[in-house]
Scaffold this motif. Sequence first.
Motif, PDB file in Angstrom:
ATOM      1  N   ARG A   1       0.845  -1.192   0.000  1.00 59.52           N
ATOM      2  CA  ARG A   1       0.000   0.000   0.000  1.00 59.52           C
ATOM      3  C   ARG A   1       0.881   1.243   0.000  1.00 59.52           C
ATOM      4  NH1 ARG A   1      -2.661  -3.770   2.777  1.00 59.52           N
ATOM      5  NH2 ARG A   1      -4.903  -3.916   2.607  1.00 59.52           N
ATOM      6  N   SER A   2       0.346   2.307  -0.536  1.00 62.05           N
ATOM      7  CA  SER A   2       1.023   3.604  -0.496  1.00 62.05           C
ATOM      8  C   SER A   2       0.277   4.508   0.473  1.00 62.05           C
ATOM      9  CB  SER A   2       1.061   4.227  -1.894  1.00 62.05           C
ATOM     10  OG  SER A   2       1.789   3.421  -2.772  1.00 62.05           O
ATOM     11  N   THR A   3       0.099   4.035   1.684  1.00 60.75           N
ATOM     12  CA  THR A   3      -0.629   4.783   2.700  1.00 60.75           C
ATOM     13  C   THR A   3       0.278   5.012   3.902  1.00 60.75           C
ATOM     14  OG1 THR A   3      -1.484   2.761   3.682  1.00 60.75           O
ATOM     15  CG2 THR A   3      -2.845   3.811   2.001  1.00 60.75           C
ATOM     16  N   ILE A   4      -0.197   5.782   4.840  1.00 54.43           N
ATOM     17  CA  ILE A   4       0.583   6.072   6.043  1.00 54.43           C
ATOM     18  C   ILE A   4       0.814   4.809   6.851  1.00 54.43           C
ATOM     19  CG2 ILE A   4       0.513   7.291   8.254  1.00 54.43           C
ATOM     20  CD1 ILE A   4      -0.891   9.589   6.767  1.00 54.43           C
ATOM     21  N   VAL A   5      -0.229   3.976   7.014  1.00 50.14           N
ATOM     22  CA  VAL A   5      -0.106   2.706   7.739  1.00 50.14           C
ATOM     23  C   VAL A   5       0.040   1.602   6.704  1.00 50.14           C
ATOM     24  CG1 VAL A   5      -1.209   1.105   9.334  1.00 50.14           C
ATOM     25  CG2 VAL A   5      -1.487   3.568   9.663  1.00 50.14           C
ATOM     26  N   GLN A   6       1.088   0.796   6.851  1.00 48.08           N
ATOM     27  CA  GLN A   6       1.380  -0.259   5.885  1.00 48.08           C
ATOM     28  C   GLN A   6       2.149  -1.373   6.574  1.00 48.08           C
ATOM     29  OE1 GLN A   6       5.119   1.279   3.522  1.00 48.08           O
ATOM     30  NE2 GLN A   6       3.568   2.881   3.565  1.00 48.08           N
ATOM     31  N   THR A   7       2.333  -2.470   5.873  1.00 43.69           N
ATOM     32  CA  THR A   7       3.150  -3.556   6.415  1.00 43.69           C
ATOM     33  C   THR A   7       4.449  -3.649   5.634  1.00 43.69           C
ATOM     34  OG1 THR A   7       2.089  -5.184   4.974  1.00 43.69           O
ATOM     35  CG2 THR A   7       1.187  -4.927   7.208  1.00 43.69           C
ATOM     36  N   GLY A   8       5.454  -4.166   6.322  1.00 44.84           N
ATOM     37  CA  GLY A   8       6.722  -4.443   5.672  1.00 44.84           C
ATOM     38  C   GLY A   8       6.641  -5.773   4.951  1.00 44.84           C
ATOM     39  N   PRO A   9       7.770  -6.283   4.466  1.00 42.00           N
ATOM     40  CA  PRO A   9       7.781  -7.562   3.775  1.00 42.00           C
ATOM     41  C   PRO A   9       7.401  -8.707   4.709  1.00 42.00           C
ATOM     42  CG  PRO A   9      10.001  -6.621   3.901  1.00 42.00           C
ATOM     43  CD  PRO A   9       9.073  -5.650   4.532  1.00 42.00           C
TER      44      PRO A   9
END
Length: 125
Positions: A94-102
């Motif tokens: 996602r290109s959002t403020i909250v996201q996950t890493g790999p």
Amino acid sequence: MSRDVYEYAVIRVMPRVERGELINVGVLLYCQPRGYLCARVALDAARLRALDPAADVDGVRQALGAYELACGDDAGPLTGEPLGGRFRWLTAPRSTIVQTGPVHAGLTADPGTELARLFDKLVLL
């Protein structure tokens, strides 16, 4: 004691995507053989404001709550999805403020204990 494969991703907040600075705020862990999916989150508002004084702390908290809701059995937008599908949806880029890493993998005899260990190591330290 037998060990099973699990997958996990760090949940992070990047308040100003253009700067690339982020803080780890949670861990999402999925263990398919044990039917386990859980997210654990903790937002340090002071650290978030250090990266962006104008950050919407309440909005970020709501977004983090969505990760926990999506993992639970309570009524939510992903309730009907299998756990693996939920994990894949939550870890999609996602290109959002909250996201996950790999996504990373490991072996565990106890997914709940492993989640606590990863949370302590990757978020609280």
